[in-house]
Design a protein around this motif. Structure first.
Motif, PDB file in Angstrom:
ATOM      1  N   LEU A 209      -5.940  -5.314   2.194  1.00  0.00           N
ATOM      2  CA  LEU A 209      -4.939  -4.475   1.542  1.00  0.00           C
ATOM      3  C   LEU A 209      -3.533  -5.027   1.826  1.00  0.00           C
ATOM      4  O   LEU A 209      -2.666  -5.049   0.948  1.00  0.00           O
ATOM      5  CB  LEU A 209      -5.058  -3.041   2.065  1.00  0.00           C
ATOM      6  CG  LEU A 209      -4.026  -2.045   1.555  1.00  0.00           C
ATOM      7  CD1 LEU A 209      -4.224  -1.801   0.078  1.00  0.00           C
ATOM      8  CD2 LEU A 209      -4.146  -0.732   2.313  1.00  0.00           C
ATOM      9  N   SER A 210      -3.349  -5.486   3.075  1.00  0.00           N
ATOM     10  CA  SER A 210      -2.036  -6.049   3.411  1.00  0.00           C
ATOM     11  C   SER A 210      -1.830  -7.403   2.751  1.00  0.00           C
ATOM     12  O   SER A 210      -0.701  -7.814   2.521  1.00  0.00           O
ATOM     13  CB  SER A 210      -1.892  -6.227   4.916  1.00  0.00           C
ATOM     14  OG  SER A 210      -2.529  -5.218   5.624  1.00  0.00           O
ATOM     15  N   ALA A 211      -2.934  -8.107   2.496  1.00  0.00           N
ATOM     16  CA  ALA A 211      -2.786  -9.478   2.006  1.00  0.00           C
ATOM     17  C   ALA A 211      -2.716  -9.571   0.480  1.00  0.00           C
ATOM     18  O   ALA A 211      -2.055 -10.455  -0.057  1.00  0.00           O
ATOM     19  CB  ALA A 211      -3.939 -10.335   2.515  1.00  0.00           C
ATOM     20  N   CYS A 212      -3.389  -8.690  -0.219  1.00  0.00           N
ATOM     21  CA  CYS A 212      -3.451  -8.796  -1.687  1.00  0.00           C
ATOM     22  C   CYS A 212      -2.090  -8.472  -2.299  1.00  0.00           C
ATOM     23  O   CYS A 212      -1.541  -7.408  -2.059  1.00  0.00           O
ATOM     24  CB  CYS A 212      -4.510  -7.843  -2.238  1.00  0.00           C
ATOM     25  SG  CYS A 212      -4.428  -7.700  -4.053  1.00  0.00           S
ATOM     26  N   PRO A 213      -1.539  -9.409  -3.070  1.00  0.00           N
ATOM     27  CA  PRO A 213      -0.217  -9.155  -3.651  1.00  0.00           C
ATOM     28  C   PRO A 213      -0.269  -8.113  -4.768  1.00  0.00           C
ATOM     29  O   PRO A 213       0.776  -7.664  -5.236  1.00  0.00           O
ATOM     30  CB  PRO A 213       0.188 -10.512  -4.239  1.00  0.00           C
ATOM     31  CG  PRO A 213      -0.830 -11.492  -3.767  1.00  0.00           C
ATOM     32  CD  PRO A 213      -2.064 -10.737  -3.426  1.00  0.00           C
TER      33      PRO A 213
ATOM     34  N   TYR B  72      -7.208  -5.382   6.229  1.00  0.00           N
ATOM     35  CA  TYR B  72      -6.352  -6.572   6.201  1.00  0.00           C
ATOM     36  C   TYR B  72      -6.158  -7.057   4.765  1.00  0.00           C
ATOM     37  O   TYR B  72      -5.095  -7.531   4.396  1.00  0.00           O
ATOM     38  CB  TYR B  72      -6.963  -7.711   7.029  1.00  0.00           C
ATOM     39  CG  TYR B  72      -6.996  -7.451   8.502  1.00  0.00           C
ATOM     40  CD1 TYR B  72      -6.323  -6.368   9.047  1.00  0.00           C
ATOM     41  CD2 TYR B  72      -7.686  -8.291   9.362  1.00  0.00           C
ATOM     42  CE1 TYR B  72      -6.360  -6.121  10.394  1.00  0.00           C
ATOM     43  CE2 TYR B  72      -7.717  -8.050  10.719  1.00  0.00           C
ATOM     44  CZ  TYR B  72      -7.063  -6.962  11.232  1.00  0.00           C
ATOM     45  OH  TYR B  72      -7.101  -6.726  12.574  1.00  0.00           O
TER      46      TYR B  72
ATOM     47  N   GLY C  81      -2.306  -5.177  -4.872  1.00  0.00           N
ATOM     48  CA  GLY C  81      -2.778  -3.830  -4.539  1.00  0.00           C
ATOM     49  C   GLY C  81      -4.176  -3.526  -5.041  1.00  0.00           C
ATOM     50  O   GLY C  81      -4.501  -2.366  -5.297  1.00  0.00           O
TER      51      GLY C  81
ATOM     52  N   LYS D 236       4.440  -6.153   2.397  1.00  0.00           N
ATOM     53  CA  LYS D 236       3.122  -6.403   2.963  1.00  0.00           C
ATOM     54  C   LYS D 236       3.193  -7.468   4.041  1.00  0.00           C
ATOM     55  O   LYS D 236       2.379  -7.510   4.953  1.00  0.00           O
ATOM     56  CB  LYS D 236       2.161  -6.885   1.877  1.00  0.00           C
ATOM     57  CG  LYS D 236       1.734  -5.790   0.949  1.00  0.00           C
ATOM     58  CD  LYS D 236       1.194  -6.385  -0.329  1.00  0.00           C
ATOM     59  CE  LYS D 236       0.880  -5.311  -1.330  1.00  0.00           C
ATOM     60  NZ  LYS D 236      -0.449  -4.752  -1.170  1.00  0.00           N
TER      61      LYS D 236
ATOM     62  N   ALA E 115      -7.433 -16.837  -3.247  1.00  0.00           N
ATOM     63  CA  ALA E 115      -7.375 -15.422  -2.887  1.00  0.00           C
ATOM     64  C   ALA E 115      -6.933 -15.180  -1.443  1.00  0.00           C
ATOM     65  O   ALA E 115      -7.650 -15.546  -0.508  1.00  0.00           O
ATOM     66  CB  ALA E 115      -8.739 -14.796  -3.121  1.00  0.00           C
TER      67      ALA E 115
ATOM     68  N   MET F  16       3.085  -0.628   5.625  1.00  0.00           N
ATOM     69  CA  MET F  16       3.593  -1.344   4.461  1.00  0.00           C
ATOM     70  C   MET F  16       4.685  -0.541   3.771  1.00  0.00           C
ATOM     71  O   MET F  16       5.671  -1.080   3.306  1.00  0.00           O
ATOM     72  CB  MET F  16       2.453  -1.637   3.481  1.00  0.00           C
ATOM     73  CG  MET F  16       1.701  -2.891   3.859  1.00  0.00           C
ATOM     74  SD  MET F  16      -0.026  -2.969   3.373  1.00  0.00           S
ATOM     75  CE  MET F  16      -0.118  -2.088   1.900  1.00  0.00           C
TER      76      MET F  16
END
Ligand code: SF4
Ligand code: SF4
Lengths: 228, 332
Positions: free
Chosen positions: A134-138, A132, A140, B169, A101, B163
């Protein structure tokens, strides 16, 4: 394929929920999803999710369009993996409790944790709302229902993160995730990686995500079970 | 008192330095308690808990931008500011020479340090430039770091918009990682800055020139006196300096090494997962080390406050002396 073979195949198809508990994975069969919203309703009803928030949502792309190659019209997964135009495809998007993850690895305060039986949990008392994850999860998955309230709205913070729990509590008592149990077309598959790979095979469907995403969700080893 | 090189900065500069320090310390305490959360959980609790800490960080960030805008405007339109600005610009020839001579000095091949390397060594203000090459470097590095931190901080202010703007992202993550890494680098620099100016034998525990403006510094004209020396010969070293400098130095080194290791071991953030060398950060030594580093920051905050206390005392003393002088004058 003859009608006989077809009916045989249908008999062999499993329910969406194949096994629950430790090591359970959740994964969409995009070909089976008809964007009916049943899973969204089941989730909201089970967990009293407020109106402005969704822990699972269906994103439908290329609505009303046909696939470029007619033989791929009923196999969006394969089309996507071959780089062909898939036509209308509906994705049930939720947290897939990834093996590798990315959200867990970016969370600066360890609010996101992958626990021993494989669920990725949010520890609410630790989340600082940095978004963070949110930016990392592919996919959404992280939601920030409080981000429009009060101080968060002024200062741009996220409030406490919320996402699909894969109905961990239900699984502990032997029930499947509400969305998967409710899905009329069994488009949400629940079981271990092998179960899910076999089931997709039986349905002559392919995973709709690419190899990289599959390795994030299932880990490099288990991702090999899928025909990619 | 003599005109040693310590009456250097104007009132606005000293005020700006104190306000900047306060704001940057607030940014550090909030930012690091998030970044090194495993080790500094207690600080996070003090800084508003998990739901308040980043709000405070963002407010301090806006404060930093306001201060910077004020400062830049002042530098451009303030009276006589441009000559000061020139003093910050590198003097390539002399600064390079000073650096080379410093290397030789350390190696024992030069007898003394170059004037451009001196902050205070018994020199009068016209013998050494306003800023040593190290001082210029510190200002330059901090200015670049703070600018980049502000820009990246603003960019990651709203991650969903970022984003959307970049349509990816990865861009948002890249700015997040950049902001974090730069923060760690700046932390190390600030620890060094605190040590450099708090533990100088002539100034320990604070360099008053950072707090008392040059117009308030007494300037006695020695040209007509038969006075040898600049006044440094009148100074005595405080007895506590010896152990304090060793303790402070050790704390700075431990702090710097620990935050460096901490940021590498805390996989994923701010160092990307692929580059990290370790898994769990819950290591006792690291916890102690990072706390020592934050202690150095607290020390810096304390010294900054102490410097201002000394300034207030000094100003009161000057006022009192002036009043006595006036009364005795009117008595005549
Ligand atoms: S990366 Fe996204 S989908 Fe994967 S576990 Fe985290 S929140 Fe869930
Ligand atoms: S928003 Fe919360 S859960 Fe997500 S990365 Fe930040 S602290 Fe972790």
């Amino acid at each position: 394929m003859s009608t006989d073979q077809n009916s045989m195949q249908r008999e062999q198809m499993s329910q969406g929920v194949m096994s629950v508990g430790e090591g359970t994975r959740i994964f969409p069969d995009v070909e089976a999803c008809i964007d009916c919203g049943g899973c969204v309703v089941a989730c909201k009803r089970t967990w009293d999710v407020p109106p402005e928030e969704q822990r699972i949502s269906i994103s439908t792309m290329f609505e009303g369009q046909e696939a470029e190659k007619p033989q791929l019209n009923s196999n969006s997964g394969r089309a996507l993996n071959q780089g062909e135009f898939p036509g209308e495809t509906s994705f049930p998007m939720q947290c897939y409790h990834c093996e590798d993850a990315p959200c867990v690895s970016v969370c600066p305060v360890d609010s996101l944790q992958k626990n021993d039986d494989g669920f990725v949990e949010v520890v609410e008392d630790l989340c600082v709302g940095c978004q963070y994850c949110l930016s990392a999860c592919p996919f959404g998955a992280p939601q920030f229902p409080e981000s429009d309230d009060g101080a968060e709205a002024v200062l741009g913070g996220g409030g406490i993160m919320d996402k699909c729990t894969m109905c961990e509590e239900r699984q502990h008592v032997g029930k499947g995730p509400a969305c998967a149990e409710e899905c009329a077309t069994d488009a949400i598959l629940v079981g271990d990686a092998g179960d899910i790979a076999d089931e997709l095979d039986k349905r002559d469907a392919a995973p709709a995500f690419n190899k990289e995403a599959m390795e994030i969700i299932f880990g490099a080893d288990e991702a090999r079970a899928f025909d990619l | 008192m003599t005109n040693l090189d310590h009456g250097k900065f104007t009132r606005v500069t000293t005020m700006f330095h104190s306000l900047l320090a306060l704001d940057v310390f607030l940014l550090f305490f909030t930012g690091y308690s998030v970044m090194f959360n495993d080790e500094l959980w207690w600080l996070l609790e003090l800084m508003g808990g998990n739901t308040g800490v980043l709000a405070l960080h963002r407010i301090a960030g806006v404060g930093l931008i306001v201060l910077t805008v004020f400062w830049i405007t002042f530098m451009i339109i303030g009276p006589g500011r441009r000559s000061n600005f020139r003093a910050v610009l590198p003097d390539l020839k002399n600064d390079m020479q000073a650096f080379i001579q410093d290397v030789k000095f350390v190696l024992g091949r030069a007898d003394e340090r170059h004037p451009h390397a001196r902050q205070f060594a018994g020199y009068t203000s016209d013998e050494v430039p306003l800023l040593s090459y190290v001082g210029k470097g510190v200002i330059f590095i901090f200015a670049v770091e703070l600018t980049l931190l502000m820009v990246s901080g603003l960019l990651i202010w709203s991650k969903p918009s970022l984003m959307q703007f970049f349509q990816t992202k990865a861009a948002a993550m890249a700015f997040v990682v950049f902001h974090g890494l730069l923060g760690v680098i700046m932390l190390m620099g600030v620890m060094f800055h605190i040590f450099e100016h708090g533990f100088h034998p002539a100034f320990y525990p604070v360099e008053l020139k950072a707090f008392i403006s040059k117009d308030k510094m007494p300037h006695t004209d020695h040209s007509d006196e038969d006075h040898e020396g600049t006044g440094i010969e009148l100074l005595t070293l405080r007895p506590s300096w010896n152990w304090a400098v060793n303790l402070g130095g050790a704390a700075v080194v431990i702090g710097i090494v620990s935050v460096l290791l901490g940021s590498i071991f805390d996989e994923g953030y701010p160092v990307p997962r692929e580059l990290t060398i370790g898994g769990g950060p819950t290591n006792l030594l690291l916890t102690i080390g990072i706390n020592v580093g934050v202690l150095v920051l607290f020390l810096g905050l304390l010294l900054s406050v102490y410097g201002n206390v000394l300034r207030a005392r000094y100003e009161r003393q000057v006022r009192a002396e002036r009043r006595t002088a006036e009364t005795s004058h009117s008595d005549d």
